[in-house]
Design a protein around this motif. Structure first.
Motif, PDB file in Angstrom:
ATOM      1  N   ALA A 186      50.909  52.112  91.704  1.00  0.00           N
ATOM      2  CA  ALA A 186      49.722  52.521  90.954  1.00  0.00           C
ATOM      3  C   ALA A 186      49.982  52.839  89.558  1.00  0.00           C
ATOM      4  CB  ALA A 186      49.412  53.678  91.521  1.00  0.00           C
ATOM      5  N   LEU A 225      49.448  57.080  97.691  1.00  0.00           N
ATOM      6  CA  LEU A 225      48.591  57.920  97.526  1.00  0.00           C
ATOM      7  C   LEU A 225      47.317  57.200  96.694  1.00  0.00           C
ATOM      8  CD1 LEU A 225      48.147  61.575  96.856  1.00  0.00           C
ATOM      9  CD2 LEU A 225      47.077  60.008  95.103  1.00  0.00           C
ATOM     10  N   ILE A 236      44.464  62.255  89.675  1.00  0.00           N
ATOM     11  CA  ILE A 236      45.210  61.494  90.674  1.00  0.00           C
ATOM     12  C   ILE A 236      46.662  61.358  90.332  1.00  0.00           C
ATOM     13  CG2 ILE A 236      45.463  59.073  91.276  1.00  0.00           C
ATOM     14  CD1 ILE A 236      42.850  60.144  92.365  1.00  0.00           C
ATOM     15  N   PHE A 237      47.129  61.447  89.071  1.00  0.00           N
ATOM     16  CA  PHE A 237      48.403  61.214  88.962  1.00  0.00           C
ATOM     17  C   PHE A 237      49.176  62.474  89.310  1.00  0.00           C
ATOM     18  CE2 PHE A 237      51.958  61.408  86.091  1.00  0.00           C
ATOM     19  CZ  PHE A 237      52.523  60.117  85.861  1.00  0.00           C
ATOM     20  N   ARG A 245      51.839  53.947  79.232  1.00  0.00           N
ATOM     21  CA  ARG A 245      51.238  54.717  80.123  1.00  0.00           C
ATOM     22  C   ARG A 245      51.581  54.328  81.740  1.00  0.00           C
ATOM     23  NH1 ARG A 245      48.188  58.997  77.566  1.00  0.00           N
ATOM     24  NH2 ARG A 245      48.721  58.585  75.460  1.00  0.00           N
ATOM     25  N   THR A 246      51.672  52.762  81.894  1.00  0.00           N
ATOM     26  CA  THR A 246      51.486  52.375  83.199  1.00  0.00           C
ATOM     27  C   THR A 246      52.586  51.578  83.698  1.00  0.00           C
ATOM     28  OG1 THR A 246      50.456  50.425  82.759  1.00  0.00           O
ATOM     29  CG2 THR A 246      49.059  52.269  83.179  1.00  0.00           C
ATOM     30  N   ARG A 292      55.170  55.451  86.108  1.00  0.00           N
ATOM     31  CA  ARG A 292      55.630  56.632  85.597  1.00  0.00           C
ATOM     32  C   ARG A 292      55.674  57.608  87.077  1.00  0.00           C
ATOM     33  NH1 ARG A 292      52.613  59.483  81.580  1.00  0.00           N
ATOM     34  NH2 ARG A 292      50.925  58.378  82.136  1.00  0.00           N
ATOM     35  N   ILE A 293      54.671  57.275  87.663  1.00  0.00           N
ATOM     36  CA  ILE A 293      54.392  57.897  89.179  1.00  0.00           C
ATOM     37  C   ILE A 293      55.640  57.730  90.013  1.00  0.00           C
ATOM     38  CG2 ILE A 293      53.213  58.313  91.195  1.00  0.00           C
ATOM     39  CD1 ILE A 293      50.453  57.619  89.838  1.00  0.00           C
ATOM     40  N   ASP A 301      39.112  48.264  73.452  1.00  0.00           N
ATOM     41  CA  ASP A 301      40.067  48.804  72.580  1.00  0.00           C
ATOM     42  C   ASP A 301      41.141  49.141  72.967  1.00  0.00           C
ATOM     43  OD1 ASP A 301      41.205  50.048  70.680  1.00  0.00           O
ATOM     44  OD2 ASP A 301      39.644  51.689  70.475  1.00  0.00           O
ATOM     45  N   TRP A 309      50.125  50.480  74.599  1.00  0.00           N
ATOM     46  CA  TRP A 309      49.435  51.647  75.390  1.00  0.00           C
ATOM     47  C   TRP A 309      49.791  51.514  76.954  1.00  0.00           C
ATOM     48  CZ3 TRP A 309      46.320  53.112  79.093  1.00  0.00           C
ATOM     49  CH2 TRP A 309      45.859  54.257  79.196  1.00  0.00           C
ATOM     50  N   MET A 352      37.598  56.688  87.448  1.00  0.00           N
ATOM     51  CA  MET A 352      38.825  57.524  87.908  1.00  0.00           C
ATOM     52  C   MET A 352      39.257  58.595  87.225  1.00  0.00           C
ATOM     53  SD  MET A 352      42.490  55.817  88.672  1.00  0.00           S
ATOM     54  CE  MET A 352      42.771  55.377  86.785  1.00  0.00           C
ATOM     55  N   GLY A 362      42.057  59.838  86.060  1.00  0.00           N
ATOM     56  CA  GLY A 362      43.533  59.414  86.205  1.00  0.00           C
ATOM     57  C   GLY A 362      44.492  60.614  86.214  1.00  0.00           C
ATOM     58  N   CYS A 398      44.450  52.659  98.624  1.00  0.00           N
ATOM     59  CA  CYS A 398      45.781  52.179  98.117  1.00  0.00           C
ATOM     60  C   CYS A 398      46.713  52.594  99.303  1.00  0.00           C
ATOM     61  CB  CYS A 398      46.203  53.183  96.929  1.00  0.00           C
ATOM     62  SG  CYS A 398      45.355  52.877  95.546  1.00  0.00           S
ATOM     63  N   VAL A 406      42.513  48.201  83.022  1.00  0.00           N
ATOM     64  CA  VAL A 406      43.751  47.598  82.541  1.00  0.00           C
ATOM     65  C   VAL A 406      44.832  47.707  83.747  1.00  0.00           C
ATOM     66  CG1 VAL A 406      43.450  48.059  80.002  1.00  0.00           C
ATOM     67  CG2 VAL A 406      44.693  49.791  81.730  1.00  0.00           C
ATOM     68  N   ILE A 407      44.501  48.464  84.640  1.00  0.00           N
ATOM     69  CA  ILE A 407      45.409  48.885  85.948  1.00  0.00           C
ATOM     70  C   ILE A 407      45.533  47.758  86.796  1.00  0.00           C
ATOM     71  CG2 ILE A 407      45.750  50.503  87.576  1.00  0.00           C
ATOM     72  CD1 ILE A 407      45.014  52.746  85.653  1.00  0.00           C
ATOM     73  N   PHE A 408      44.342  47.234  87.336  1.00  0.00           N
ATOM     74  CA  PHE A 408      44.227  46.694  88.429  1.00  0.00           C
ATOM     75  C   PHE A 408      44.477  45.031  88.430  1.00  0.00           C
ATOM     76  CE2 PHE A 408      41.869  50.569  89.353  1.00  0.00           C
ATOM     77  CZ  PHE A 408      42.351  50.993  90.606  1.00  0.00           C
TER      78      PHE A 408
HETATM   79  N1  COA Z   1      43.694  51.868  76.239  1.00  0.00           N
HETATM   80  C1  COA Z   1      44.041  52.855  75.105  1.00  0.00           C
HETATM   81  N2  COA Z   1      43.650  53.939  75.118  1.00  0.00           N
HETATM   82  C2  COA Z   1      43.148  54.258  76.652  1.00  0.00           C
HETATM   83  C3  COA Z   1      42.934  53.496  77.652  1.00  0.00           C
HETATM   84  C4  COA Z   1      43.349  52.111  77.430  1.00  0.00           C
HETATM   85  N3  COA Z   1      43.341  51.315  78.334  1.00  0.00           N
HETATM   86  N4  COA Z   1      42.715  54.036  78.626  1.00  0.00           N
HETATM   87  C5  COA Z   1      42.562  55.340  78.201  1.00  0.00           C
HETATM   88  N5  COA Z   1      42.737  55.658  77.003  1.00  0.00           N
HETATM   89  C6  COA Z   1      42.753  56.541  76.102  1.00  0.00           C
HETATM   90  C7  COA Z   1      41.765  57.813  76.539  1.00  0.00           C
HETATM   91  O1  COA Z   1      40.456  57.599  76.033  1.00  0.00           O
HETATM   92  C8  COA Z   1      42.426  59.030  75.808  1.00  0.00           C
HETATM   93  O2  COA Z   1      42.284  59.053  74.594  1.00  0.00           O
HETATM   94  P1  COA Z   1      41.700  60.669  74.020  1.00  0.00           P
HETATM   95  O3  COA Z   1      43.162  61.381  73.991  1.00  0.00           O
HETATM   96  O4  COA Z   1      41.330  60.298  72.672  1.00  0.00           O
HETATM   97  O5  COA Z   1      40.739  61.301  74.740  1.00  0.00           O
HETATM   98  C9  COA Z   1      44.077  58.650  75.852  1.00  0.00           C
HETATM   99  O6  COA Z   1      44.325  57.293  76.030  1.00  0.00           O
HETATM  100  C10 COA Z   1      44.634  59.435  76.989  1.00  0.00           C
HETATM  101  O7  COA Z   1      43.921  59.273  78.150  1.00  0.00           O
HETATM  102  P2  COA Z   1      44.546  59.647  79.635  1.00  0.00           P
HETATM  103  O8  COA Z   1      43.526  59.358  80.762  1.00  0.00           O
HETATM  104  O9  COA Z   1      44.905  61.196  79.565  1.00  0.00           O
HETATM  105  O10 COA Z   1      45.968  58.880  79.764  1.00  0.00           O
HETATM  106  P3  COA Z   1      46.961  59.123  80.977  1.00  0.00           P
HETATM  107  O11 COA Z   1      48.333  59.317  80.302  1.00  0.00           O
HETATM  108  O12 COA Z   1      46.588  59.986  82.108  1.00  0.00           O
HETATM  109  O13 COA Z   1      47.105  57.638  81.495  1.00  0.00           O
HETATM  110  C11 COA Z   1      46.333  56.600  83.563  1.00  0.00           C
HETATM  111  C12 COA Z   1      45.981  56.957  82.246  1.00  0.00           C
HETATM  112  C13 COA Z   1      45.240  55.855  84.393  1.00  0.00           C
HETATM  113  C14 COA Z   1      47.226  55.428  83.148  1.00  0.00           C
HETATM  114  C15 COA Z   1      47.292  57.536  84.384  1.00  0.00           C
HETATM  115  O14 COA Z   1      46.406  58.758  84.311  1.00  0.00           O
HETATM  116  C16 COA Z   1      47.013  57.447  85.738  1.00  0.00           C
HETATM  117  O15 COA Z   1      48.002  56.087  85.833  1.00  0.00           O
HETATM  118  N6  COA Z   1      46.958  58.050  86.732  1.00  0.00           N
HETATM  119  C17 COA Z   1      46.997  57.570  88.063  1.00  0.00           C
HETATM  120  C18 COA Z   1      46.264  56.466  88.420  1.00  0.00           C
HETATM  121  C19 COA Z   1      46.470  56.135  90.149  1.00  0.00           C
HETATM  122  O16 COA Z   1      47.517  56.524  90.548  1.00  0.00           O
HETATM  123  N7  COA Z   1      45.501  55.795  90.673  1.00  0.00           N
HETATM  124  C20 COA Z   1      45.371  55.921  92.091  1.00  0.00           C
HETATM  125  C21 COA Z   1      45.761  54.735  92.819  1.00  0.00           C
HETATM  126  S1  COA Z   1      44.489  53.382  92.388  1.00  0.00           S
END
Ligand code: COA
Length: 337
Positions: A263, A321, A229-230, A37-38, A266-267, A28, A33, A224, A226, A115, A160-162
């Motif tokens: 990563a 980081l 870490i952000f 977010r990324t 937005r960061i 889902d 999204w 994570m 997230g 990383c 979805v990130i890696f």
């Molecule tokens: N698709 C749709 N919704 C998702 C999702 C996805 N792939 N992943 C999470 N969500 C949902 C969450 O469940 C949450 O729902 P809720 O509000 O109902 O609880 C909502 O989206 C927001 O989640 P959140 O974790 O607050 O989002 P975010 O804006 O922080 O973005 C990351 C998530 C992971 C993209 C972000 O936190 C990030 O990039 N963090 C740093 C990662 C990093 O640098 N890692 C280190 C190097 S590996």
């Protein structure tokens, strides 16, 4: 003085491309999204069939870097292999790469700094070269994430990130009076946040190291925090950049390009804004590759060089980081052509 200079780069991405739409069929999530977010639009994954490990991707990148440097593998004094997704629990992927390069004695050292593996690797190479222990070093960053991700909705925040991929650099010790090569580095770690980004099992602290119950709970997949870490990244990256510039006695305006770990777009945009950098000073390619962890900085360097964003005489700052948490920055100046 002997300086550690990057002589060449190489990259390898497995040909299978996964779009955000494909991921949306499995969990889902949505293209909207993920991009919002990324910044990520797609990533490369290894083929579904066949045993391909980090050392296999690393080998392909290493061959390109060695060929561009004009070095034979048997001229290497050291192989450094940075990965969080090693082929095996042990021995290290560096040994597997060494074997594939046809070597029998060259030392191989794995770096498990996720990383920031490339930053720790560059700093290790610099120390080996400055001390006279090595003159020609191959540093590889390679990851196979795709076989270790939870591709159900439970794992969507991480999956979805890696992306998978590899990149390599050849680093040479050269005698130089000028300020070239690695000018300075700053490395840090804070184990307080060890659980903020981790894969819990299999692990030596469990006996057995993993069991069926743990597998059912998904404890073999990365987890994570997230948001945490952000926040850490947005705070630490400008701080460590200032630190490395001060160590090298180089001004912000003397840097031609910043290559951050990829990563989250937005960061890196927040980093750009905090330092008030003009357009084009920060390199981004996360859109096409996702987060390739230890491969991401050398992969970005390889592309930046190809695109002419950095070239002979140019000064680049690498920074990042990640899990640990660990963070750092390395400043490097390429010699004039
Ligand atoms: N698709 C749709 N919704 C998702 C999702 C996805 N792939 N992943 C999470 N969500 C949902 C969450 O469940 C949450 O729902 P809720 O509000 O109902 O609880 C909502 O989206 C927001 O989640 P959140 O974790 O607050 O989002 P975010 O804006 O922080 O973005 C990351 C998530 C992971 C993209 C972000 O936190 C990030 O990039 N963090 C740093 C990662 C990093 O640098 N890692 C280190 C190097 S590996």
């Amino acid at each position: 003085m002997t300086r550690a200079v990057i002589r060449s780069t190489g990259r390898y991405l497995p040909p299978r491309i996964l779009t955000n739409e494909t991921l949306s069929e499995w969990m889902d999530t949505s293209d909207e999204w993920i991009q919002k977010r990324t910044g990520i639009q797609q990533r490369h994954w290894i083929p579904e069939e066949g045993d391909v490990g980090a050392s296999d991707l690393g080998y392909e990148a290493a061959v390109v870097a060695l060929q561009r440097a004009g070095w034979r593998a048997d001229e290497l004094d050291l192989i450094l292999f940075a990965t969080l997704s090693p082929d095996l629990f042990f021995p290290g992927s560096g040994c597997l790469l060494q074997r594939r390069l046809g070597l029998r004695e060259t030392p191989a050292l794995d770096i498990r700094q996720q990383c920031t593996g490339f930053l720790y690797g560059m700093t290790t190479a610099d120390a080996y070269i400055r001390s006279g222990l090595a003159r020609r070093i191959l540093l590889v960053g390679a990851e196979v994430h795709s076989t270790g991700l939870d591709i159900s909705t439970r794992g969507r925040d991480v999956a979805v990130i890696f992306g998978d991929g590899a990149a390599a650099v050849c680093i040479e010790g050269v005698s130089a009076d000028d300020d070239v090569g690695v000018l300075a580095s700053a490395l840090h770690a804070d184990g307080t946040y060890a659980e903020s980004l981790m894969v819990e099992a299999p692990a030596s602290r469990f006996n057995p190291r993993i069991n069926e119950n743990m597998l059912r709970q998904g404890r073999q997949y990365p987890v994570m925090d997230g948001r945490n870490i952000f926040k850490l990244a947005v705070h630490r990256l400008p701080e460590v950049t200032a630190e490395v510039l001060q160590k090298a006695e180089v001004g912000l305006d003397q840097v031609d390009l910043f290559i951050p770990h990829q990563a989250n777009l937005r960061i890196n945009q927040a980093f750009e804004k905090t330092l008030n950098l003009p357009e084009g000073k920060v390199f981004h390619n996360i859109q096409r590759y996702g987060n390739t962890t230890a491969a991401s900085i050398p992969l970005a360097l390889d592309e930046a060089w190809e695109q002419g964003r950095i070239g002979p005489g140019g000064t680049v700052v690498f920074l990042g980081l990640g899990a640990g948490v660990t963070w750092g920055a390395v400043i490097h100046r390429f010699p004039d052509a």
